[in-house]
Design a protein around this motif. Structure first.
Motif, PDB file in Angstrom:
ATOM      1  N   MET A   1      29.269  49.393 -10.996  1.00  0.00           N
ATOM      2  CA  MET A   1      29.965  48.242 -11.489  1.00  0.00           C
ATOM      3  C   MET A   1      31.437  48.244 -11.080  1.00  0.00           C
ATOM      4  O   MET A   1      32.009  47.204 -10.880  1.00  0.00           O
ATOM      5  CB  MET A   1      29.886  48.228 -12.999  1.00  0.00           C
ATOM      6  N   ALA A   2      32.037  49.405 -10.985  1.00  0.00           N
ATOM      7  CA  ALA A   2      33.453  49.484 -10.623  1.00  0.00           C
ATOM      8  C   ALA A   2      33.665  48.944  -9.213  1.00  0.00           C
ATOM      9  O   ALA A   2      34.680  48.322  -8.930  1.00  0.00           O
ATOM     10  CB  ALA A   2      33.948  50.916 -10.725  1.00  0.00           C
ATOM     11  N   TYR A   3      32.699  49.172  -8.332  1.00  0.00           N
ATOM     12  CA  TYR A   3      32.828  48.685  -6.960  1.00  0.00           C
ATOM     13  C   TYR A   3      32.849  47.160  -6.933  1.00  0.00           C
ATOM     14  O   TYR A   3      33.621  46.554  -6.210  1.00  0.00           O
ATOM     15  CB  TYR A   3      31.681  49.209  -6.100  1.00  0.00           C
ATOM     16  N   LYS A   4      32.019  46.539  -7.757  1.00  0.00           N
ATOM     17  CA  LYS A   4      31.975  45.083  -7.795  1.00  0.00           C
ATOM     18  C   LYS A   4      33.306  44.514  -8.267  1.00  0.00           C
ATOM     19  O   LYS A   4      33.788  43.518  -7.740  1.00  0.00           O
ATOM     20  CB  LYS A   4      30.837  44.615  -8.710  1.00  0.00           C
ATOM     21  N   GLY A   5      33.944  45.139  -9.236  1.00  0.00           N
ATOM     22  CA  GLY A   5      35.235  44.684  -9.725  1.00  0.00           C
ATOM     23  C   GLY A   5      36.304  44.772  -8.663  1.00  0.00           C
ATOM     24  O   GLY A   5      37.120  43.871  -8.507  1.00  0.00           O
ATOM     25  N   THR A  11      38.607  40.028  -2.992  1.00  0.00           N
ATOM     26  CA  THR A  11      38.305  38.653  -2.606  1.00  0.00           C
ATOM     27  C   THR A  11      39.350  37.700  -3.157  1.00  0.00           C
ATOM     28  O   THR A  11      39.797  36.779  -2.468  1.00  0.00           O
ATOM     29  CB  THR A  11      36.905  38.255  -3.108  1.00  0.00           C
ATOM     30  N   PHE A  12      39.762  37.907  -4.405  1.00  0.00           N
ATOM     31  CA  PHE A  12      40.770  37.058  -5.028  1.00  0.00           C
ATOM     32  C   PHE A  12      42.095  37.149  -4.265  1.00  0.00           C
ATOM     33  O   PHE A  12      42.742  36.139  -4.001  1.00  0.00           O
ATOM     34  CB  PHE A  12      40.960  37.470  -6.490  1.00  0.00           C
ATOM     35  N   VAL A  13      42.486  38.346  -3.870  1.00  0.00           N
ATOM     36  CA  VAL A  13      43.722  38.533  -3.101  1.00  0.00           C
ATOM     37  C   VAL A  13      43.595  37.868  -1.733  1.00  0.00           C
ATOM     38  O   VAL A  13      44.531  37.221  -1.260  1.00  0.00           O
ATOM     39  CB  VAL A  13      44.051  40.039  -2.970  1.00  0.00           C
ATOM     40  N   GLU A  14      42.443  38.003  -1.094  1.00  0.00           N
ATOM     41  CA  GLU A  14      42.226  37.355   0.201  1.00  0.00           C
ATOM     42  C   GLU A  14      42.347  35.839   0.073  1.00  0.00           C
ATOM     43  O   GLU A  14      42.923  35.179   0.939  1.00  0.00           O
ATOM     44  CB  GLU A  14      40.853  37.713   0.762  1.00  0.00           C
ATOM     45  N   ARG A  66      31.885  30.979   0.172  1.00  0.00           N
ATOM     46  CA  ARG A  66      33.277  31.410   0.012  1.00  0.00           C
ATOM     47  C   ARG A  66      34.136  30.257  -0.479  1.00  0.00           C
ATOM     48  O   ARG A  66      34.985  30.428  -1.339  1.00  0.00           O
ATOM     49  CB  ARG A  66      33.788  31.920   1.360  1.00  0.00           C
ATOM     50  N   VAL A  67      33.920  29.075   0.077  1.00  0.00           N
ATOM     51  CA  VAL A  67      34.713  27.908  -0.311  1.00  0.00           C
ATOM     52  C   VAL A  67      34.358  27.466  -1.727  1.00  0.00           C
ATOM     53  O   VAL A  67      35.207  26.954  -2.451  1.00  0.00           O
ATOM     54  CB  VAL A  67      34.488  26.760   0.695  1.00  0.00           C
ATOM     55  N   ALA A  68      33.139  27.684  -2.146  1.00  0.00           N
ATOM     56  CA  ALA A  68      32.685  27.245  -3.459  1.00  0.00           C
ATOM     57  C   ALA A  68      32.873  28.303  -4.541  1.00  0.00           C
ATOM     58  O   ALA A  68      32.358  28.156  -5.631  1.00  0.00           O
ATOM     59  CB  ALA A  68      31.214  26.851  -3.384  1.00  0.00           C
ATOM     60  N   SER A  69      33.640  29.344  -4.259  1.00  0.00           N
ATOM     61  CA  SER A  69      33.813  30.405  -5.245  1.00  0.00           C
ATOM     62  C   SER A  69      34.698  29.931  -6.396  1.00  0.00           C
ATOM     63  O   SER A  69      35.560  29.073  -6.237  1.00  0.00           O
ATOM     64  CB  SER A  69      34.421  31.644  -4.595  1.00  0.00           C
ATOM     65  N   GLY A  70      34.483  30.523  -7.540  1.00  0.00           N
ATOM     66  CA  GLY A  70      35.248  30.147  -8.725  1.00  0.00           C
ATOM     67  C   GLY A  70      36.710  30.519  -8.629  1.00  0.00           C
ATOM     68  O   GLY A  70      37.584  29.767  -9.065  1.00  0.00           O
ATOM     69  N   SER A  71      36.996  31.681  -8.062  1.00  0.00           N
ATOM     70  CA  SER A  71      38.396  32.105  -7.981  1.00  0.00           C
ATOM     71  C   SER A  71      39.196  31.205  -7.043  1.00  0.00           C
ATOM     72  O   SER A  71      40.355  30.888  -7.326  1.00  0.00           O
ATOM     73  CB  SER A  71      38.485  33.563  -7.541  1.00  0.00           C
TER      74      SER A  71
END
Length: 100
Positions: A1-5, A11-14, A66-71
């Motif tokens: 689970m830590a890897y997913k976080g 991804t958020f930073v990207e 990627r474009v449809a992501s929540g973040s």
């Protein structure tokens, strides 16, 4: 689970980097070319710009995820809200015709 976080954080930073890059490109276009002319998106240009987007839809489904992501949606809503507040609170600005 830590890897997913960590992956979600990366991804958020990207996505923040991508949105910042687009805003910087818009500011550069505004500086070098002036205001955005809405007539630029008239008939022949809008079809020419739409065709690659349609092709991307059929060829690469991963790009749409990627474009449809929540973040990314949250980041874009924040940027849009800041632009709308700027447009509403500061009189005489040119937000509607600016590139960013």
């Amino acid at each position: 689970m830590a890897y997913k976080g960590k992956r979600e954080q990366k991804t958020f930073v990207e996505e923040i980097i991508v949105v910042s890059g687009v805003l910087i490109a818009g500011v550069a276009l505004q500086f070098f070319t002036g205001g955005f002319d809405k007539a630029f998106l008239a008939f022949p240009v809008n079809v020419i710009l739409l065709l690659p987007l349609i092709a991307l839809f059929f060829v690469k489904r991963v790009a749409l995820e990627r474009v449809a992501s929540g973040s990314l949606s949250i980041i874009l809503l924040i940027v849009f809200t800041i632009a709308a507040l700027y447009m509403g609170l500061i009189p005489g600005n040119q937000v509607k015709v600016s590139w960013p």
